[in-house]
Write a protein that holds these residues in place. Structure first.
Motif, PDB file in Angstrom:
ATOM      1  N   ASP A   1     -16.374  68.562 -41.092  1.00  0.00           N
ATOM      2  CA  ASP A   1     -16.754  67.527 -42.050  1.00  0.00           C
ATOM      3  C   ASP A   1     -16.189  67.926 -43.404  1.00  0.00           C
ATOM      4  O   ASP A   1     -16.677  68.859 -44.034  1.00  0.00           O
ATOM      5  N   ALA A   2     -15.145  67.212 -43.830  1.00  0.00           N
ATOM      6  CA  ALA A   2     -14.462  67.555 -45.070  1.00  0.00           C
ATOM      7  C   ALA A   2     -15.291  67.231 -46.303  1.00  0.00           C
ATOM      8  O   ALA A   2     -15.038  67.757 -47.378  1.00  0.00           O
ATOM      9  N   GLY A   3     -16.286  66.368 -46.155  1.00  0.00           N
ATOM     10  CA  GLY A   3     -17.080  65.977 -47.313  1.00  0.00           C
ATOM     11  C   GLY A   3     -17.963  67.080 -47.849  1.00  0.00           C
ATOM     12  O   GLY A   3     -18.335  67.069 -49.030  1.00  0.00           O
ATOM     13  N   MET A   4     -18.297  68.056 -47.008  1.00  0.00           N
ATOM     14  CA  MET A   4     -19.235  69.098 -47.411  1.00  0.00           C
ATOM     15  C   MET A   4     -18.646  70.083 -48.408  1.00  0.00           C
ATOM     16  O   MET A   4     -19.379  70.847 -49.045  1.00  0.00           O
ATOM     17  N   GLY A   5     -17.320  70.099 -48.564  1.00  0.00           N
ATOM     18  CA  GLY A   5     -16.691  71.043 -49.478  1.00  0.00           C
ATOM     19  C   GLY A   5     -16.482  70.511 -50.881  1.00  0.00           C
ATOM     20  O   GLY A   5     -15.965  71.222 -51.750  1.00  0.00           O
ATOM     21  N   LEU A   6     -16.870  69.266 -51.138  1.00  0.00           N
ATOM     22  CA  LEU A   6     -16.648  68.659 -52.456  1.00  0.00           C
ATOM     23  C   LEU A   6     -17.680  69.149 -53.463  1.00  0.00           C
ATOM     24  O   LEU A   6     -18.883  69.179 -53.174  1.00  0.00           O
ATOM     25  N   ARG A   7     -17.181  69.513 -54.655  1.00  0.00           N
ATOM     26  CA  ARG A   7     -18.083  70.041 -55.676  1.00  0.00           C
ATOM     27  C   ARG A   7     -18.006  69.284 -56.989  1.00  0.00           C
ATOM     28  O   ARG A   7     -18.833  69.499 -57.875  1.00  0.00           O
ATOM     29  N   SER A   8     -17.016  68.450 -57.159  1.00  0.00           N
ATOM     30  CA  SER A   8     -16.831  67.728 -58.416  1.00  0.00           C
ATOM     31  C   SER A   8     -16.104  66.418 -58.152  1.00  0.00           C
ATOM     32  O   SER A   8     -15.551  66.200 -57.057  1.00  0.00           O
ATOM     33  N   LEU A   9     -16.071  65.556 -59.159  1.00  0.00           N
ATOM     34  CA  LEU A   9     -15.327  64.308 -59.029  1.00  0.00           C
ATOM     35  C   LEU A   9     -13.831  64.563 -58.907  1.00  0.00           C
ATOM     36  O   LEU A   9     -13.116  63.797 -58.274  1.00  0.00           O
ATOM     37  N   ASP A  10     -13.354  65.652 -59.513  1.00  0.00           N
ATOM     38  CA  ASP A  10     -11.944  66.008 -59.354  1.00  0.00           C
ATOM     39  C   ASP A  10     -11.641  66.357 -57.896  1.00  0.00           C
ATOM     40  O   ASP A  10     -10.571  66.003 -57.371  1.00  0.00           O
ATOM     41  N   ASP A  11     -12.581  67.054 -57.240  1.00  0.00           N
ATOM     42  CA  ASP A  11     -12.414  67.350 -55.816  1.00  0.00           C
ATOM     43  C   ASP A  11     -12.355  66.060 -55.008  1.00  0.00           C
ATOM     44  O   ASP A  11     -11.541  65.922 -54.089  1.00  0.00           O
ATOM     45  N   LEU A  12     -13.225  65.137 -55.343  1.00  0.00           N
ATOM     46  CA  LEU A  12     -13.250  63.858 -54.641  1.00  0.00           C
ATOM     47  C   LEU A  12     -11.937  63.111 -54.825  1.00  0.00           C
ATOM     48  O   LEU A  12     -11.400  62.535 -53.878  1.00  0.00           O
ATOM     49  N   SER A  13     -11.410  63.149 -56.038  1.00  0.00           N
ATOM     50  CA  SER A  13     -10.135  62.490 -56.311  1.00  0.00           C
ATOM     51  C   SER A  13      -9.014  63.122 -55.489  1.00  0.00           C
ATOM     52  O   SER A  13      -8.164  62.421 -54.937  1.00  0.00           O
ATOM     53  N   ALA A  14      -9.018  64.458 -55.388  1.00  0.00           N
ATOM     54  CA  ALA A  14      -7.992  65.148 -54.604  1.00  0.00           C
ATOM     55  C   ALA A  14      -8.109  64.780 -53.124  1.00  0.00           C
ATOM     56  O   ALA A  14      -7.101  64.598 -52.436  1.00  0.00           O
ATOM     57  N   LEU A  15      -9.326  64.652 -52.630  1.00  0.00           N
ATOM     58  CA  LEU A  15      -9.522  64.287 -51.231  1.00  0.00           C
ATOM     59  C   LEU A  15      -9.031  62.865 -50.961  1.00  0.00           C
ATOM     60  O   LEU A  15      -8.365  62.620 -49.952  1.00  0.00           O
ATOM     61  N   VAL A  16      -9.347  61.942 -51.867  1.00  0.00           N
ATOM     62  CA  VAL A  16      -8.906  60.557 -51.681  1.00  0.00           C
ATOM     63  C   VAL A  16      -7.383  60.478 -51.685  1.00  0.00           C
ATOM     64  O   VAL A  16      -6.778  59.760 -50.868  1.00  0.00           O
TER      65      VAL A  16
END
Length: 210
Positions: free
Chosen positions: A48-63
């Motif tokens: 589950d890749a979502g569990m490693g997100l820690r910030s909105l910047d991380d979310l942006s990189a994932l998207v």
């Protein structure tokens, strides 16, 4: 489906949840005994890749990574932080970590393999997506060197020697590796307010055969 030789950001996979999955078919007999069989020779890993997100910047990189892979369409590399070396996680890789073959004086190309052993059972996992420039190798207990004695294909996990190992010579290797995966969804649903409140989106990733 194409496979993109690019790794999912390792800092994002660090906090992910996942591991190997097996498929076992169980038939309960009238006597109360069971017959168990599996159609899979190899495990398939899920994360589950979502569990490693820690910030909105991380979310942006994932998207951005998700869009560049077109959702489920293209595969990619994934670093499984719990299992990415030919040795124990606490050790540095060595040329004699894994026995991959016994020389016959003819064969020069061998598939990298990682063996998992416990009690009377063992399982040999083919390693395809090795990390570039991490492969070490040995023949007959002596280390040999890339560019001189062998070459490793980081996309297939094949190691090719300049000369065939002598009959009976133990061929060993040490390496780091990734898992070939794809996203297991074509949709990312996340609310910024929920994310900031600590709610992680579920972004499933599944291993693919390559």
């Amino acid at each position: 489906m194409a496979f993109h030789e690019v790794r999912f950001p390792a800092n994002l996979s660090f906090g992910s949840v996942g591991g190997p999955e097996r498929r076992t078919e169980i038939v309960a007999l009238a006597s109360g005994f069971e017959e168990r069989n599996t159609p899979w020779a190899h495990a398939r890993r899920r994360y589950d890749a979502g569990m490693g997100l820690r910030s909105l910047d991380d979310l942006s990189a994932l998207v951005a990574f998700f869009e560049a892979r077109a959702g489920q369409l293209h595969g990619f590399r994934w670093k499984d932080w719990s299992d990415y070396k030919s040795c124990l996680p606490s050790r540095a890789t060595a040329f004699d970590d894994q026995v991959i073959a016994i020389g016959d004086g003819v064969a020069t190309a061998f598939q990298l393999v990682k063996t998992y052993s416990s009690g009377p059972g063992s399982y040999g996992r083919p390693i395809n997506k090795v990390v570039r420039d991490t492969v070490r190798a040995g023949v007959g207990g002596n280390e040999v060197f890339p560019g001189i004695h062998f070459a490793a294909d980081h996309t297939s996990g094949m190691i090719t020697f300049a000369e065939a190992p002598e009959p009976g010579a133990v061929v060993t290797a040490g390496y780091e590796f990734d898992v070939a995966v794809r996203f297991d969804t074509d949709r990312i649903a996340v609310s910024v307010s929920s994310f900031q409140a600590g709610e992680m989106p579920s972004i499933p990733v599944i291993e693919v055969r390559v």
